[in-house]
Design an enzyme around this catalytic site. Structure first.
Site, PDB file in Angstrom:
ATOM      1  N   LYS A  22       0.836  -1.217   0.000  1.00  0.00           N
ATOM      2  CA  LYS A  22       0.000   0.000   0.000  1.00  0.00           C
ATOM      3  C   LYS A  22       0.863   1.256   0.000  1.00  0.00           C
ATOM      4  O   LYS A  22       0.667   2.154  -0.814  1.00  0.00           O
ATOM      5  CB  LYS A  22      -0.895   0.002   1.242  1.00  0.00           C
ATOM      6  CG  LYS A  22      -1.515   1.369   1.529  1.00  0.00           C
ATOM      7  CD  LYS A  22      -2.362   1.376   2.780  1.00  0.00           C
ATOM      8  CE  LYS A  22      -1.628   1.576   4.076  1.00  0.00           C
ATOM      9  NZ  LYS A  22      -1.436   2.953   4.540  1.00  0.00           N
ATOM     10  N   ASN A  23       1.848   1.323   0.901  1.00  0.00           N
ATOM     11  CA  ASN A  23       2.592   2.569   1.060  1.00  0.00           C
ATOM     12  C   ASN A  23       3.609   2.810  -0.053  1.00  0.00           C
ATOM     13  O   ASN A  23       4.188   3.891  -0.146  1.00  0.00           O
ATOM     14  CB  ASN A  23       3.262   2.627   2.439  1.00  0.00           C
ATOM     15  CG  ASN A  23       2.228   2.852   3.533  1.00  0.00           C
ATOM     16  OD1 ASN A  23       1.083   3.206   3.249  1.00  0.00           O
ATOM     17  ND2 ASN A  23       2.627   2.634   4.784  1.00  0.00           N
ATOM     18  N   CYS A 117      -4.001  13.331  13.129  1.00  0.00           N
ATOM     19  CA  CYS A 117      -4.701  12.067  12.941  1.00  0.00           C
ATOM     20  C   CYS A 117      -4.576  11.242  14.207  1.00  0.00           C
ATOM     21  O   CYS A 117      -3.937  11.662  15.174  1.00  0.00           O
ATOM     22  CB  CYS A 117      -4.229  11.345  11.685  1.00  0.00           C
ATOM     23  SG  CYS A 117      -2.908  10.211  11.895  1.00  0.00           S
ATOM     24  N   ARG A 122       1.366  14.777  13.082  1.00  0.00           N
ATOM     25  CA  ARG A 122       1.756  14.581  11.692  1.00  0.00           C
ATOM     26  C   ARG A 122       1.745  15.857  10.842  1.00  0.00           C
ATOM     27  O   ARG A 122       0.983  15.981   9.882  1.00  0.00           O
ATOM     28  CB  ARG A 122       0.894  13.495  11.049  1.00  0.00           C
ATOM     29  CG  ARG A 122       0.959  12.192  11.822  1.00  0.00           C
ATOM     30  CD  ARG A 122       0.191  11.092  11.179  1.00  0.00           C
ATOM     31  NE  ARG A 122       0.880  10.518  10.045  1.00  0.00           N
ATOM     32  CZ  ARG A 122       0.369   9.579   9.258  1.00  0.00           C
ATOM     33  NH1 ARG A 122      -0.827   9.115   9.491  1.00  0.00           N
ATOM     34  NH2 ARG A 122       1.056   9.106   8.253  1.00  0.00           N
ATOM     35  N   ARG A 397      -8.654  -0.176   4.885  1.00  0.00           N
ATOM     36  CA  ARG A 397      -7.785   0.835   4.278  1.00  0.00           C
ATOM     37  C   ARG A 397      -6.441   0.243   3.895  1.00  0.00           C
ATOM     38  O   ARG A 397      -5.783   0.752   2.985  1.00  0.00           O
ATOM     39  CB  ARG A 397      -7.548   1.992   5.264  1.00  0.00           C
ATOM     40  CG  ARG A 397      -8.768   2.837   5.486  1.00  0.00           C
ATOM     41  CD  ARG A 397      -8.427   4.044   6.296  1.00  0.00           C
ATOM     42  NE  ARG A 397      -7.395   4.844   5.632  1.00  0.00           N
ATOM     43  CZ  ARG A 397      -6.932   5.991   6.084  1.00  0.00           C
ATOM     44  NH1 ARG A 397      -7.411   6.497   7.198  1.00  0.00           N
ATOM     45  NH2 ARG A 397      -5.994   6.643   5.432  1.00  0.00           N
TER      46      ARG A 397
HETATM   47  C1  EPZ Z   1       4.479   6.987   6.178  1.00  0.00           C
HETATM   48  O1  EPZ Z   1       3.779   8.093   6.725  1.00  0.00           O
HETATM   49  C2  EPZ Z   1       3.492   5.856   6.095  1.00  0.00           C
HETATM   50  N1  EPZ Z   1       2.381   6.250   5.216  1.00  0.00           N
HETATM   51  C3  EPZ Z   1       2.985   5.502   7.484  1.00  0.00           C
HETATM   52  O2  EPZ Z   1       2.129   4.379   7.337  1.00  0.00           O
HETATM   53  C4  EPZ Z   1       4.189   5.132   8.367  1.00  0.00           C
HETATM   54  O3  EPZ Z   1       3.740   4.897   9.672  1.00  0.00           O
HETATM   55  C5  EPZ Z   1       5.207   6.272   8.355  1.00  0.00           C
HETATM   56  O4  EPZ Z   1       5.577   6.587   6.992  1.00  0.00           O
HETATM   57  C6  EPZ Z   1       6.473   5.950   9.140  1.00  0.00           C
HETATM   58  O5  EPZ Z   1       7.086   4.812   8.607  1.00  0.00           O
HETATM   59  C7  EPZ Z   1       2.508   6.171   3.907  1.00  0.00           C
HETATM   60  O6  EPZ Z   1       3.546   5.798   3.371  1.00  0.00           O
HETATM   61  C8  EPZ Z   1       1.330   6.529   3.070  1.00  0.00           C
HETATM   62  P1  EPZ Z   1       6.727  10.331   8.121  1.00  0.00           P
HETATM   63  P2  EPZ Z   1       4.423   9.528   6.680  1.00  0.00           P
HETATM   64  O7  EPZ Z   1       6.638  11.586   7.332  1.00  0.00           O
HETATM   65  O8  EPZ Z   1       5.149   9.705   5.410  1.00  0.00           O
HETATM   66  C9  EPZ Z   1       7.156  13.715  11.472  1.00  0.00           C
HETATM   67  C10 EPZ Z   1       0.327   2.943   7.961  1.00  0.00           C
HETATM   68  O9  EPZ Z   1      -0.222   2.432   8.971  1.00  0.00           O
HETATM   69  N2  EPZ Z   1       7.066  14.705  10.372  1.00  0.00           N
HETATM   70  O10 EPZ Z   1       7.929   9.462   7.957  1.00  0.00           O
HETATM   71  O11 EPZ Z   1       3.344  10.511   7.010  1.00  0.00           O
HETATM   72  C11 EPZ Z   1       5.799  13.048  11.699  1.00  0.00           C
HETATM   73  O12 EPZ Z   1       4.948  13.843  12.482  1.00  0.00           O
HETATM   74  C12 EPZ Z   1       0.975   4.284   8.095  1.00  0.00           C
HETATM   75  O13 EPZ Z   1       0.332   2.419   6.841  1.00  0.00           O
HETATM   76  C13 EPZ Z   1       7.250  16.048  10.660  1.00  0.00           C
HETATM   77  O14 EPZ Z   1       7.496  16.445  11.797  1.00  0.00           O
HETATM   78  O15 EPZ Z   1       5.426   9.455   7.890  1.00  0.00           O
HETATM   79  C14 EPZ Z   1       6.203  11.763  12.357  1.00  0.00           C
HETATM   80  O16 EPZ Z   1       6.380  11.962  13.727  1.00  0.00           O
HETATM   81  C15 EPZ Z   1       0.420   5.245   9.018  1.00  0.00           C
HETATM   82  N3  EPZ Z   1       7.136  16.949   9.638  1.00  0.00           N
HETATM   83  C16 EPZ Z   1       7.543  11.436  11.703  1.00  0.00           C
HETATM   84  O17 EPZ Z   1       7.996  12.662  11.106  1.00  0.00           O
HETATM   85  C17 EPZ Z   1       6.850  16.571   8.352  1.00  0.00           C
HETATM   86  O18 EPZ Z   1       6.766  17.448   7.453  1.00  0.00           O
HETATM   87  C18 EPZ Z   1       7.483  10.357  10.630  1.00  0.00           C
HETATM   88  O19 EPZ Z   1       6.544  10.713   9.642  1.00  0.00           O
HETATM   89  C19 EPZ Z   1       6.688  15.205   8.082  1.00  0.00           C
HETATM   90  C20 EPZ Z   1       6.803  14.289   9.113  1.00  0.00           C
END
Ligand code: EPZ
Length: 421
Positions: A22-23, A117, A122, A397
């Site tokens: 999915k991701n 969320c 996030r 989802r």
């Molecule tokens: C991806 O989310 C995945 N989603 C998530 O999958 C997964 O948990 C996550 O990566 C971590 O591996 C998809 O790929 C669609 P991040 P993403 O940006 O990209 C902080 C699932 O269950 N951050 O790596 O949103 C953020 O708040 C899920 O399938 C900032 O501070 O994750 C978090 O604490 C849910 N500022 C951390 O980084 C930003 O601009 C990691 O988030 C972006 C992120």
């Protein structure tokens, strides 16, 4: 609303085929916005988030064909609008990744900003800072990010955190910027690497994906592509943990052991036999698991998307374990429900302290996100009696027909449709 009913206590046994990731699929589908030519994607999982992405692409004016069998064709030749509305982004945060590709190809775009969320706040600041470094003017107005640029230019971007989404977003935009972009402290997840492979197959010049510095040399246009996504390591990990918790013996066809090393290591430490081969992974468990400590980390560390499932396993393990969540600040919502099933888990800051219990007892439960919901399904498989998991739409989802796959492995599980009236 539908529920999933499970009568626990069955050993999982047999073979399950792992679907496409999915991701990986979500950003790759959105990458089709970078070219007017037709893109054909294979091994796309039939999950609700993919359907939402296809709806978004169709809404933007792309031609979308879904054969219902994992093959999706998209052609974003002429778009009807350059805007992704709140209604779509609020149901799926990944739609925010449409902003960059629309901007890179059309010079402007408007996409609703996602709110918080269930698992954490996030924010998208790293995405927006990066876009600005690439020369975009971004304004946040009325809940939308408005971006404009006559010509995007390559830049050096150093991420404060290796965000998966920001890395993917900026990588996509940089493919059409003038000159070279480097993304430092980039996320190294296999899904990032898969997106880089897809972009390269569309004519982009990307090197270093999978390492912490990615370089992208901009090109003037990308072309169509035929591309097959990687198998879902989180679906695979979920089935591995399910097998481990039920004393099972399960072969995961298609799972890539190379993507799951941190998980395999922890399961082995917990006393599970894991056999790796080029076609898949076999998990054999016997008796009670041993407690192990786990800390979620960016790849190649233990994935946050398997934290809830591992916590369910540790709830029934022999001894005390500590699971620390370092990626999201609020990803322990499953704990209260597990405790209602008889688990002994306490939260201290970003850690869960788990004392393994001898039995979990089935109960009506529900969760607020995808992985928390599946953790309750796993707990139900290993519990005594009947567990009824509501809010099944969270599971849909991210998992393809999970109840059918588990049932084929011998679980006593079924989806109960909501009765009308
Ligand atoms: C991806 O989310 C995945 N989603 C998530 O999958 C997964 O948990 C996550 O990566 C971590 O591996 C998809 O790929 C669609 P991040 P993403 O940006 O990209 C902080 C699932 O269950 N951050 O790596 O949103 C953020 O708040 C899920 O399938 C900032 O501070 O994750 C978090 O604490 C849910 N500022 C951390 O980084 C930003 O601009 C990691 O988030 C972006 C992120």
């Amino acid at each position: 609303m539908d529920t999933i009913q499970i009568r626990g206590g069955r050993r999982l046994k047999g073979e399950v085929t792992i679907d496409g990731a999915k991701n990986a699929a979500l950003p790759i589908l959105l990458a089709s916005l970078l070219t007017p030519e037709r893109c054909t994607f294979r091994n796309v999982p039939r999950v609700v988030d993919v359907r939402t992405t296809l709806r978004l692409l169709a809404d933007l004016g792309a031609r979308v064909e879904d054969d219902g069998n994992g093959v999706v064709r998209i052609q974003a030749e002429r778009l009807a609008r350059l805007e992704a509305p709140y209604a779509l982004v609020k149901t799926m945060r990944a739609s925010f990744l449409a902003l960059g590709p629309l901007l890179a190809r059309h010079g402007r775009a408007r996409v609703s900003t996602p709110g918080g969320c269930a698992i954490g706040s996030r924010p998208v600041n790293l995405h927006l800072d990066g876009l600005q470094k690439l020369g975009a003017r971004v304004r946040l107005l009325h809940g939308y990010a408005d971006a404009e640029a006559e010509q995007l230019r390559g830049a050096r971007i150093s991420l404060d955190f290796p965000s998966v989404g920001a890395t993917e977003h900026l990588m996509m935009v940089a493919t059409l910027a003038e000159g070279t972009t480097t993304i430092e402290n980039a996320a190294r997840e296999p899904e990032v690497v898969d997106l880089a492979r897809a972009l390269a197959a569309m004519g982009a010049r990307v090197t270093g994906a999978g390492e912490d510095i990615i370089s992208i040399e901009g090109v003037s246009a990308l072309h169509g592509v035929e591309f097959s996504t990687i198998p879902d390591r989180i679906e695979a990990g979920t089935f591995m943990i399910a097998a481990a918790m039920t004393g099972g013996d399960v072969y995961l066809r298609g799972a890539r052991a190379g993507h799951l090393q941190a998980v395999i290591l922890k399961l082995r430490e917990a006393g599970v036999e894991v056999r790796e081969d080029p076609e898949g992974i076999r998990v054999i468990a016997n008796g009670r698991l041993r407690s192990v400590d786990v800390k979620t980390m960016p790849y190649p560390g233990f994935p946050t998307d398997l934290q809830a499932q591992m916590l369910a396993a540790m709830a029934l393990a022999d001894g005390r374990s500590v699971i620390s969540e370092t990626i999201f600040e609020n990803r322990f919502m499953h704990v209260l429900e597990l405790n209602r099933m008889g688990a002994d888990v306490k939260i201290e800051g970003n850690a869960a302290i788990i004392r393994g219990v001898a039995v979990l007892s089935g109960a009506p439960v529900m969760a607020t996100d995808l992985r928390a919901s599946v953790c309750l399904v796993l707990a139900g498989l290993a519990a005594e009696g009947v567990t009824e998991v509501s809010r099944v739409y969270h599971l849909d989802r991210g998992y393809v027909r999970i109840e059918e796959k588990l049932s084929a492995l011998g679980a006593d599980i079924r989806r109960v449709k909501e009765s009308k009236g």
